[in-house]
Design an enzyme around this catalytic site. Sequence first.
Site, short mmCIF file in Angstrom:
data_model
loop_
_atom_site.label_atom_id
_atom_site.label_comp_id
_atom_site.label_asym_id
_atom_site.label_seq_id
_atom_site.Cartn_x
_atom_site.Cartn_y
_atom_site.Cartn_z
CD GLU A 76 -5.44 -2.69 -4.55
OE1 GLU A 76 -4.25 -2.62 -4.90
OE2 GLU A 76 -5.80 -2.84 -3.35
CG ASP B 106 4.07 -2.92 0.11
OD1 ASP B 106 3.20 -3.74 -0.23
OD2 ASP B 106 4.88 -2.42 -0.68
#
Length: 144
Positions: A20, A88
């Site tokens: 990312e 997460d």
Amino acid sequence: SRYDIRRFRDIGYVKQNDAELSAAVGRDLPDEAALMAAGRELLAELSADGVLVTRGEQGMMLFSRDGTVTDIPVSDRSEVYDVSGAGDTCVATVILALAAGIEAPEAARLSNVASGIAVRKLGTATVSAAELSRALDAQGDAAD
């Protein structure tokens, strides 16, 4: 926002994995020097308090507004079963730790331990406070 992080400005903390981050800065990150430059670049561009970059088996790096870079090695190198949800777990742990008043480098270290627990479970899994506490105790015993 995973691949559109650059639209945010003046933020607290952001978490990116190495892929990312590469996409955010628009170039490959073939080595640690390139990763360091990209992390600092994204931090400055976002005017963020910090950028936490997860790096799989290489751990994490926290780039802080004050210029410090905290290298956080993987907390437990035991077998990885499933990385589903590890990001997460990382984000949730950092957010909770920061909300509890823990300084960012320690919050990132806690998230590293929590993520290490999550990846040793099959499927998207939760990490309980008791599991995190036991893992931290075990690390403390290993350091003694």
